[in-house]
Design a protein around this motif. Structure first.
Motif, PDB file in Angstrom:
ATOM      1  N   ASP A   1       0.827  -1.206   0.000  1.00 49.19           N
ATOM      2  CA  ASP A   1       0.000   0.000   0.000  1.00 49.19           C
ATOM      3  C   ASP A   1       0.859   1.252   0.000  1.00 49.19           C
ATOM      4  N   ARG A  14       1.397   4.120  -3.054  1.00 53.04           N
ATOM      5  CA  ARG A  14       1.125   5.548  -2.840  1.00 53.04           C
ATOM      6  C   ARG A  14       2.367   6.402  -3.080  1.00 53.04           C
ATOM      7  N   ILE A  65       2.607   6.746  -6.835  1.00 54.24           N
ATOM      8  CA  ILE A  65       1.602   7.689  -7.338  1.00 54.24           C
ATOM      9  C   ILE A  65       2.037   9.122  -7.061  1.00 54.24           C
ATOM     10  N   LEU A 121      -5.786   0.082  -0.221  1.00 49.97           N
ATOM     11  CA  LEU A 121      -5.711   1.096  -1.272  1.00 49.97           C
ATOM     12  C   LEU A 121      -7.033   1.840  -1.417  1.00 49.97           C
ATOM     13  N   GLU A 122      -8.147   1.158  -1.278  1.00 53.14           N
ATOM     14  CA  GLU A 122      -9.434   1.844  -1.366  1.00 53.14           C
ATOM     15  C   GLU A 122      -9.626   2.789  -0.195  1.00 53.14           C
ATOM     16  N   ASN A 176      -8.275   5.883  -1.104  1.00 60.73           N
ATOM     17  CA  ASN A 176      -8.933   6.421  -2.307  1.00 60.73           C
ATOM     18  C   ASN A 176      -8.127   6.135  -3.563  1.00 60.73           C
ATOM     19  N   VAL A 177      -7.469   4.994  -3.583  1.00 63.25           N
ATOM     20  CA  VAL A 177      -6.738   4.548  -4.775  1.00 63.25           C
ATOM     21  C   VAL A 177      -7.537   3.406  -5.395  1.00 63.25           C
ATOM     22  N   GLY A 192      -6.372   3.707 -11.563  1.00 58.29           N
ATOM     23  CA  GLY A 192      -4.930   3.736 -11.513  1.00 58.29           C
ATOM     24  C   GLY A 192      -4.148   2.476 -11.361  1.00 58.29           C
ATOM     25  N   VAL A 193      -4.507   1.519 -10.513  1.00 58.52           N
ATOM     26  CA  VAL A 193      -3.658   0.378 -10.199  1.00 58.52           C
ATOM     27  C   VAL A 193      -4.338  -0.892 -10.706  1.00 58.52           C
TER      28      VAL A 193
END
Length: 970
Positions: A319, A323, A326, A350-351, A354-355, A552-553
């Motif tokens: 995680d 980040r 990013i 990740l959620e 907010n990814v 994104g991922v």
């Protein structure tokens, strides 16, 4: 790049799709922009969009902003287009139960191996035999003959005797069953398509294959045949080293060709090649040679090995690393792992940050909330409505048992606390009913008011279970009978309609559809336990892919990562359990015997897994490999491939491949995204908005006026700003559609409706009742006809209405003595004025009757009916609002007509005096409100609990932040 080489070998660190795009544009430059005669075949469909982007980008560089693209897809889907249509296709589900039915002729094998494990292992073996059948003849003893011919002892005392006999007998029987019924399973359809494509390929077609790591014998034969016509180019990725079972070398030998090798000069690639070049000397010697060739580690900055303490620490490290990337501007980030448990935890972390994550593998459909609701319902049926699954089911958002959701949310906690827990009832609908009677007898207004609704709910559950109950203890029955009973049960319970409104629910219904289609063509007979096991397998084998949240991922398995390139990549869960993991030991024959039969050996399959791992090490400029030391207190063994990298690097440069900064960050509580102890937002006053007169509606509906009275701010947001939620496009018939159909049926019966039979023109009495009922049924069938053709659940809704028809006619007969239908679906608009104030009202009255004392308003209700007290208090204004629409003053009554499953009753009936009083009071209130609106008065949010509970505008008014959150309108 060689312009005519049939095989091109791309280095691990390069991009085969980029080379493929270049090759297409160079070879067919004279035909640009038309590449439509070329065919590009890839191992999985998710690589297709990326290839098209690369091709388009390179074409634009050549001044071709648009292309007629090549045919692009997977080899499997492309080949099956050529398969013959003279045989019926078997789905995966259909062939499973076809083989299970066949195995009933071999009870000894079923007893020895079990039913579904035997089905799975045999189908996998049959697929392998179909794809690698070069050494097998068509005779009935070909497997035993091949094994005997290669020196494998298969006499009656050989350990191979039983399994050779089993496989030979069942394979022969399977092929005979397919031939007898003119069936073709997916693998045979694929091989048939490959063979037929050689006859049907248009002249000049060029086929390009890219991203494949291994081919079956049938595929290799097809490739050689197309290559012989100079019509195929194969792009492989890897090296030509002499490592055992190197997939690229094996393919080149099978094709008897030499590749065009794309040169690469990359120190990092050279380092990785030396790590795994086990056949060229001891690791210590190779490490010394590497250190001399590159004094500084070429892996530094490109490859990181992170070893965490446990699974949670590994997930946090992943995680954090994502980040960090990013924040550095990395866009295409990949996480590749075969550890699905770790993947789920990483997704959650990740959620939380907010990814968004695109999960290529998805998860088993059986783990979704929709499948859980179905499982709880079956547990209720099997366990005599045990309290645990029953309460879970009643709380499920998918349940629609003919009770409004808000009412169900009120009833279920009351049922749980006052009946189940207070009376200590563990199971049994009859016990729940008795407990409900006792709770009512003990007093309490709330349970007394809810008793009827709860009784009806229990009756609905019993009715929904009725189709399944006879099957529980029955002996073997046709498999289709179970599925039909289950579908009927789900429709009666309302679960089917609930599933239609959910992504996973729709996938679940699709699985049931497939099972019904398979059972419709199968004689398979099952007992309940066998059917339930089959259903669970269907849920477990289907993968559910939820919609992506954010962006994104990408999360995927090793096989799914082929042909992908990333800005940064994490290879996660690199312990021996998952990398390479345990390849299931072949259920039949040892590795030597499988090789004699031409089936892939264990070493060959491990080599394919290594090929994926080796490719991923160079699939991004930055790669992190993560692993953990222990799981639940048990020491884990690192992947041997990762250990080799770590040991080689330490020998060559005396330094680890870790990331000290990441190691430190993982230990910091501040790096975890949690709710901090920051001060809460300051309380705010309830909002009070102003709506310009120009934004007021030209005419007010009953809903507008109700919103204005319930909460002026809700009216401002929903009507003034136009933020009321729009009606969704409904793929399946729902309750609102049912209500529309019923209204139109009754309109056609009483006064006529375009396109429908009717109206009824005779006097309605006992002598004409049968004809009237027949007309209602004809109108109903025609009204529902369109939905019956295209909507699966329409038949259930039609049945529900037809059950109501007798009760409706009973009510109509009793009413006909005093009242006559004057109009139905009556559209009205009326303007009221008082001084300078004017308000226009508009609406549609379901039915207007005329009698000796005047007129009567009837409003049909197929759902919830407003209670009498709120109507008399002027809080629910629908009935008096309709009275305001009429010019007549002699309105004798108004009532809601509740159209329920087995009863039709007038509810909340208002007599002339009460209606006249309410009509006058509502008129004065609406004129006052309109006068205030014209003057620009504020529209405050009142915070009434009942209104807020069902309000869609809570995100705008932010009621939770008010300084007086419990304030209610005065």
């Amino acid at each position: 790049m060689s312009a005519d080489a049939p095989v091109i070998l791309v280095p691990y660190g390069d991009d085969p799709l980029r080379h493929l795009a270049t090759l297409l544009l160079e070879r067919h430059e004279d035909r640009l922009p038309d590449l439509s005669r070329q065919t590009v075949l890839l191992p999985h469909a998710s690589a297709v969009p990326r290839f098209r982007r690369l091709l388009r980008a390179q074409a634009e560089q050549k001044a071709f902003p648009a292309l007629l693209p090549p045919v692009t897809g997977t080899l499997t889907s492309w080949a099956t287009r050529f398969a013959g249509d003279d045989q019926r296709q078997l789905s995966s589900t259909a062939r499973q139960i076809l083989l299970l039915d066949l195995l009933h002729d071999y009870p000894r094998w079923l007893r020895q191996y079990g039913d579904w494990p035997l089905v799975d292992s045999l189908l996998a073996l049959f697929d392998e035999l179909a794809l690698h059948a070069g050494r097998l003849s068509g005779n009935a003893d070909s497997i035993r003959h091949v094994l005997a011919g290669q020196g494998t002892d298969t006499d009656d005392f050989s350990p191979f005797s039983d399994e050779a006999q089993l496989v030979q007998e069942l394979w022969n029987a399977w092929r005979a069953r397919l031939a007898k019924n003119n069936l073709q399973d997916p693998v045979r359809r694929y091989t048939d398509g490959l063979a037929r494509s050689l006859e049907r390929l248009p002249a000049g077609t060029n086929i390009y294959l890219a991203g494949f790591t291994d081919f079956a014998d049938v595929e290799i034969a097809w490739i050689k045949a197309v290559m012989a016509r100079n019509g195929l180019t194969l792009l492989l990725q890897g090296s030509t080293d002499d490592a055992a079972e190197n997939p690229a070398v094996r393919l080149l030998k099978a094709l008897a060709t030499k590749p065009h090798v794309i040169a690469s000069a990359d120190a990092h690639a050279d380092f990785l090649d030396r790590v795994f070049a086990a056949d060229t000397g001891h690791m210590h010697e190779r490490a010394q040679q590497q250190a001399k060739a590159a004094p500084a580690s070429p892996a530094r900055g490109r490859l990181t090995l992170h070893e965490a303490a446990d699974a949670e620490s590994e997930a946090r490290a992943i995680d954090l690393q994502v980040r960090r990337w990013i924040a550095q501007g990395r866009r295409d980030i990949g996480i590749v792992t075969n550890d699905r448990k770790l993947a789920r935890r990483v997704r959650a972390l990740l959620e939380r940050a907010n990814v968004g994550l695109v999960d290529a593998g998805g998860w088993a459909l059986s783990t979704t909330s929709a499948a859980t609701a179905l499982a709880r319902w079956l547990e209720c049926v099997e366990q005599n409505f045990s309290h645990a699954p029953l309460l879970d089911l009643l709380k499920s958002p998918f349940l629609q048992p003919g009770v409004a959701r808000a009412e169900l949310d009120r009833l279920v906690p009351l049922f749980e606390q006052s009946v189940v827990r207070a009376r200590n009832i563990t199971s049994g609908l009859e016990h729940y009913r008795h407990g409900l009677e006792r709770a009512d007898a003990d007093g309490g207004d709330e349970i007394g008011e809810a008793r009827q609704a709860l009784t009806q709910l229990l009756e609905r559950l019993e009715d929904a279970a009725a189709p399944l109950m006879p099957l529980l203890a029955a002996r073997a029955r046709p498999s289709l009978e179970f599925l039909q009973a289950l579908q009927t049960s789900l429709e009666k319970l309302g679960l089917a309609a609930g599933f239609e409104n959910d992504d996973a629910g729709r996938e679940l219904l699709h699985v049931l559809d497939e099972m019904r289609a398979a059972a419709a063509h199968s004689p398979l007979r099952l007992a309940w336990a066998g059917f339930h096991q089959w259903l669970r397998r269907g849920m477990e084998q289907r993968r559910f892919h939820p919609p992506m949240q954010g962006g994104g991922v990408e999360l995927m398995s090793f096989a799914e990562s082929r042909l992908y390139r990333f800005d940064a990549l994490i290879i996660a869960g690199a312990v021996r359990e998952h990398l390479p993991g345990q390849i299931g030991a072949p259920p039949y024959f040892n590795d030597s015997a499988r090789s004699e039969l031409g089936l892939p050996s264990l070493a060959r399959r491990y080599a394919v897994l290594f090929q994926d791992f080796r490719r991923l090490l160079e699939a991004a400029p930055q790669v992190m490999v993560s692993l953990r030391r222990e799981q639940d207190g048990e020491r884990l063994v690192p992947s041997p491939w990762v250990e080799r990298i770590r040991a080689f690097h330490a020998l060559a440069w005396r330094e680890p491949l870790g990331d000290p900064e990441l190691d430190w960050l993982v230990q910091q509580p501040a790096a975890v995204i949690v709710q901090r102890d920051a001060p809460l937002p300051a309380p705010v006053a309830p909002p009070a908005a102003h709506l310009p007169p120009a934004m007021l509606p030209a005419a007010f509906t009953a809903t507008d006026c109700q919103r204005l009275m319930d909460c002026p701010y809700q009216f401002f947001a929903a009507r003034g700003l136009g933020l009321a939620p729009e009606d969704e496009v409904r793929e399946e018939i729902e309750k609102v559609d049912y209500g529309i159909h019923v209204h139109r049926i009754l309109q056609a019966f009483h006064t006529g409706a375009p396109g429908l039979p009717g109206p009824w023109r005779e006097k309605l009495d006992d002598s004409t009742r049968a004809q009237a009922e027949e007309l209602l049924h004809r109108i109903s069938e025609q009204e529902f006809a369109r939905d019956l053709r295209r909507r699966f659940l329409a038949r259930g809704w039609l049945h529900r209405w037809e059950q109501c028809i007798p009760a409706y006619l009973d009510w109509e007969l009793s009413r006909a003595a005093d009242w006559k239908v004057e109009a139905t679906e009556l559209k009205k608009e009326r303007v009221y004025r008082e001084g300078a104030t004017q308000i226009a009202l508009t609406g549609r009255i379901d039915r207007l009757d005329r009698g000796r004392d005047g007129y009567a308003i009837i409003d049909y209700k197929t759902g919830a009916v407003p209670a009498r007290d709120p109507v008399l208090r002027g809080e629910k204004i629908q009935l008096p609002f309709y009275a305001l629409l009429l010019e007549q003053d002699n309105i004798a009554s108004a009532a809601f007509l509740a159209l329920e499953d087995d009863a039709v009753k007038e509810r909340t009936a208002l007599d002339g005096e009460a209606l006249a009083m309410l009509r006058s009071a509502i008129r004065e209130r609406l004129l006052l409100l309109k006068r205030q609106l014209d003057a620009g008065a504020a529209l405050p949010a009142w915070g009434d609990m009942e209104t807020c509970r069902i309000c869609e505008m809570e995100g705008l008014c932010r009621r939770e932040l008010w300084s007086e959150p419990d304030a209610a309108s005065s």
